[in-house]
Design a protein around this motif. Structure first.
Motif, PDB file in Angstrom:
ATOM      1  N   ARG A 169     -15.510 -12.836  15.303  1.00  0.00           N
ATOM      2  CA  ARG A 169     -16.310 -13.002  14.094  1.00  0.00           C
ATOM      3  C   ARG A 169     -17.161 -14.284  14.111  1.00  0.00           C
ATOM      4  O   ARG A 169     -17.689 -14.715  13.099  1.00  0.00           O
ATOM      5  CB  ARG A 169     -15.403 -13.013  12.862  1.00  0.00           C
TER       6      ARG A 169
ATOM      7  N   ASP B 225     -12.835 -15.214  19.447  1.00  0.00           N
ATOM      8  CA  ASP B 225     -13.255 -15.212  18.049  1.00  0.00           C
ATOM      9  C   ASP B 225     -14.344 -14.137  17.867  1.00  0.00           C
ATOM     10  O   ASP B 225     -15.530 -14.416  18.003  1.00  0.00           O
ATOM     11  CB  ASP B 225     -13.802 -16.567  17.642  1.00  0.00           C
TER      12      ASP B 225
ATOM     13  N   MET C  39     -20.654 -14.268  12.723  1.00  0.00           N
ATOM     14  CA  MET C  39     -20.750 -14.128  11.265  1.00  0.00           C
ATOM     15  C   MET C  39     -20.579 -15.464  10.568  1.00  0.00           C
ATOM     16  O   MET C  39     -20.620 -15.529   9.330  1.00  0.00           O
ATOM     17  CB  MET C  39     -19.712 -13.140  10.774  1.00  0.00           C
TER      18      MET C  39
ATOM     19  N   MET D 168     -17.825 -17.244  10.494  1.00  0.00           N
ATOM     20  CA  MET D 168     -16.499 -17.334   9.906  1.00  0.00           C
ATOM     21  C   MET D 168     -15.622 -18.244  10.750  1.00  0.00           C
ATOM     22  O   MET D 168     -15.526 -18.085  11.962  1.00  0.00           O
ATOM     23  CB  MET D 168     -15.857 -15.939   9.828  1.00  0.00           C
TER      24      MET D 168
END
Length: 306
Positions: free
Chosen positions: A299, A297, A302, A304
């Motif tokens: 992201r 992952d 962030m 998300m």
């Protein structure tokens, strides 16, 4: 057309010579015929501001204009009558009389001495020629590394210009004695060239540093590689570390813009991973198998959700 040189240049009557020169250069760059080909009003405006500057840049002419002795073109004006002319008394008892002659203008300075000192031995006035202003475009690498080029003058002749290494976009170069001829044997003016640097297709200047986006293949990013990379002074071999992400920045010291101290800035290379133009079924199959076994992952930081 206004005949007040102060109004034409947009300066106050107590403006310094530096203020006058600055105002003239700003207006000259805007209205110069080279930058406004075929524009009659701009040409007339340029002539007007040149005439105003010629008068105000000469301290003696400026003083005579302020006293009303000459007009903006330098033509003599009718003499003015002052309070002395109307004094009823005369001789030593005259309240306006001063036995020191011009001494009442200043104890140690004759107000006309500097004026006459500007004349040559044959009685002609001697003054420096007007400056000339030009604009030219140069290539990015010529501005960085320095180069010798030419600027075309309005009369069709060419003027050699040395572009110093490290020249910036918008920088003005001074060409000594390349302006208009002087008057009465005076020295010529100077030439001023405003340099506009054309953008490069992959280099971008950042102060004295240069930035470059460098494409690399997926295999070079994963496995690492030694690749050829362009610099302003020629290609070099660059080591790409294994497992390099897109966006990783590599620094090449001393491969940027030359500085006045004799050094150079740096070249910052940002890696950009580029997939093959034509899809490879084997790569696609491998990535499917690999992604199922390696959940990632990128992201996550962030916030998300996958």
């Amino acid at each position: 057309m206004s005949r007040d040189p102060y109004y034409i240049l947009g300066v106050k009557r107590d403006a310094t010579q530096k203020d006058i020169q600055s105002a003239f250069r700003k207006l000259a760059k805007k209205h110069h015929p080279d930058l406004n080909p075929g524009d009659g009003p701009a040409e007339e405006r340029f002539k007007e501001i040149s005439t105003a500057y010629e008068l105000l840049s000469d301290e003696q002419k400026r003083a005579r204009f302020d006293r009303g002795e000459i007009d903006m073109s330098g033509a003599e004006q009718a003499p003015r009558n002052y309070y002395r002319d109307y004094a009823s008394a005369s001789g030593p008892g005259d309240p306006y009389h001063n036995s020191a002659g011009f001494a009442d203008f200043g104890e140690t300075e004759d107000p006309f001495s500097a004026f006459f000192s500007r004349r040559t031995h044959d009685g002609q006035f001697r003054s420096k020629g007007q400056d000339r202003y030009f604009s030219m475009e140069v290539d990015f690498l010529d501005a960085v590394n320095g180069a010798k080029t030419q600027v075309r003058l309005p009369d069709g002749t060419a003027l050699d210009v040395q572009i110093p290494a490290g020249t910036r976009d918008g920088q003005t170069l001074r060409l000594s004695s390349k302006g208009e001829p002087g008057f009465g044997g005076g020295p010529p003016g100077d030439g001023f060239v405003e340099v506009h640097v054309r953008p490069h297709r992959f280099f971008e200047r950042d102060g004295n540093d240069i930035r470059l986006d460098l494409p690399i293949s997926l295999s070079e990013a994963v496995l690492g590689a030694k690749i050829r990379a362009p610099t302003p002074t020629g290609p070099v071999t660059l080591t790409v570390p294994s497992h390099s992400n897109s966006g990783k920045i590599l620094r090449l010291k001393g491969k940027g813009v030359p500085t006045r101290g004799g050094g150079r800035g740096d070249l910052f290379v940002t890696l950009k991973i580029v997939l093959p133009d034509n899809p490879d079924p084997r790569l696609t199959a491998f990535m499917k198998e690999w992604s199922e076994a390696n959940r990632q992952d990128p992201r996550k930081s962030m916030g998300m959700a996958p």
